[in-house]
Design an enzyme around this catalytic site. Structure first.
Site, mmCIF file in Angstrom:
data_model
loop_
_atom_site.group_PDB
_atom_site.id
_atom_site.type_symbol
_atom_site.label_atom_id
_atom_site.label_comp_id
_atom_site.label_asym_id
_atom_site.label_seq_id
_atom_site.Cartn_x
_atom_site.Cartn_y
_atom_site.Cartn_z
ATOM 1 N N TYR A 80 4.950 -11.994 5.829
ATOM 2 C CA TYR A 80 3.770 -11.611 5.064
ATOM 3 C C TYR A 80 3.430 -12.747 4.102
ATOM 4 C CZ TYR A 80 0.705 -8.417 2.403
ATOM 5 O OH TYR A 80 -0.367 -7.810 1.795
ATOM 6 N N THR A 107 0.834 -1.200 0.000
ATOM 7 C CA THR A 107 0.000 0.000 0.000
ATOM 8 C C THR A 107 0.869 1.251 0.000
ATOM 9 O OG1 THR A 107 -1.689 -1.224 1.209
ATOM 10 C CG2 THR A 107 -1.923 1.156 1.155
ATOM 11 N N LYS A 134 1.607 -11.537 8.922
ATOM 12 C CA LYS A 134 0.529 -10.781 8.294
ATOM 13 C C LYS A 134 -0.142 -11.742 7.328
ATOM 14 C CE LYS A 134 -0.641 -6.790 5.431
ATOM 15 N NZ LYS A 134 -0.137 -5.675 4.577
#
Length: 287
Positions: free
Chosen positions: A135, A47, A163
């Site tokens: 992640y 992001t 994550k």
């Protein structure tokens, strides 16, 4: 960081000419803490448009935000790469720049074996004294973190969390049951389902504009009020749909932040800005 539930995967603000806006990043970080119930920031992630920012820009961003937020919230810095040597360089630079932890994505594109994935993460975790959050997002990387690999990696003293954007609640539950890893939802549509099976919190994109409601949902679940948690989760569903299904989160988050006069700026190619129809849908979803 173990008691923090509400992390926001922050966009990287740019000036109109596309250059890094470090002062804007400082202002945005302060806004998220003061207005969106942010308890931790993740910088230089997807992001944050990490694929299109330079190593120097990543370091500048960490230093600027760390200076602005002080000890109010922890900063987790992305150190993801398909090149293990580069990931180690990013990790060491992030540590020197003031990050409190690292976020490391599964190596992408080259599609390594699970042993290659394990060695990549172990090498990265050995490189600094910072805690590492893995992640797991196979839809983007092409390589999943298997349960066996996660169990082995959980034995490393610096690997402390995940994550989770794997969309595999069975795997998540098994790892949660077998390890002390802290799980964070990396898919906003799964924030409550993951919390219900023991996740610690979220690393959210919708938190840029709906952080306070997301935090209230997490708190309601934690405080034993499933009815209220469900009500808030369903209230957020239109926001999740508008922000996460029509365009990348960096695009939609920046569109909404710009629309509200907050520092965000343009996206960098190959991302393109939200068009008028999408912006209007985003506005309606957030009403």
């Amino acid at each position: 960081m173990s008691h923090k539930r509400m992390f926001i995967a922050m966009v990287t603000p740019f000036h109109a000419d596309g250059s890094l806006d470090a002062e804007g990043a400082q202002a945005l970080a302060a806004y998220l803490i003061e207005n969106q119930a942010c308890e931790g920031l993740v910088l230089n992630g997807t992001t944050g448009e990490a694929p299109t920012t330079t190593d120097e820009e990543k370091e500048t961003l960490i230093r600027a935000v760390a200076e602005a937020v002080g000890d109010r919230v922890p900063i987790i810095a992305g150190a993801g790469s398909y090149d293990t040597r580069h990931a180690v360089e990013l990790a060491r630079t992030a540590e020197k720049a003031g990050a409190d932890g690292l976020l490391a994505v599964t190596p992408y594109y080259s599609r390594p074996t699970q042993e290659g994935v394990r060695q990549h993460f172990t090498t990265l975790a050995d490189a600094t004294g910072l805690p590492v959050t893995l992640y797991d997002i196979p839809r983007r990387t092409g390589t999943a973190l298997t349960a066996d690999t996660l169990l082995r990696l959980a034995e490393h003293p610096h690997i402390t969390g995940v994550k989770d954007a794997a969309y595999d609640l069975v795997k998540s539950a098994g790892i949660l049951a077998a390890t002390g890893l802290r799980y964070y939802s990396g898919a906003d549509e799964l924030n409550l389902p993951l919390a219900a099976i023991g996740a610690t919190g979220v690393i959210s994109t919708i938190g840029h504009v709906a952080g306070a409601t997301t935090k209230a949902m997490l708190d309601a679940h934690h405080d034993g009020d499933p009815r209220e948690a469900t009500r808030l989760h369903l209230r957020l569903a239109p926001v999740v749909s508008a922000m996460m299904t029509r365009a990348p989160g960096a695009v939609t988050a920046k569109a909404l932040l710009n629309d509200r006069g907050l520092p965000a700026g343009p996206v960098r190619l190959p991302l393109v800005p939200a068009d008028t129809d999408l912006l209007n849908d985003l506005r309606r979803a957030c009403e």
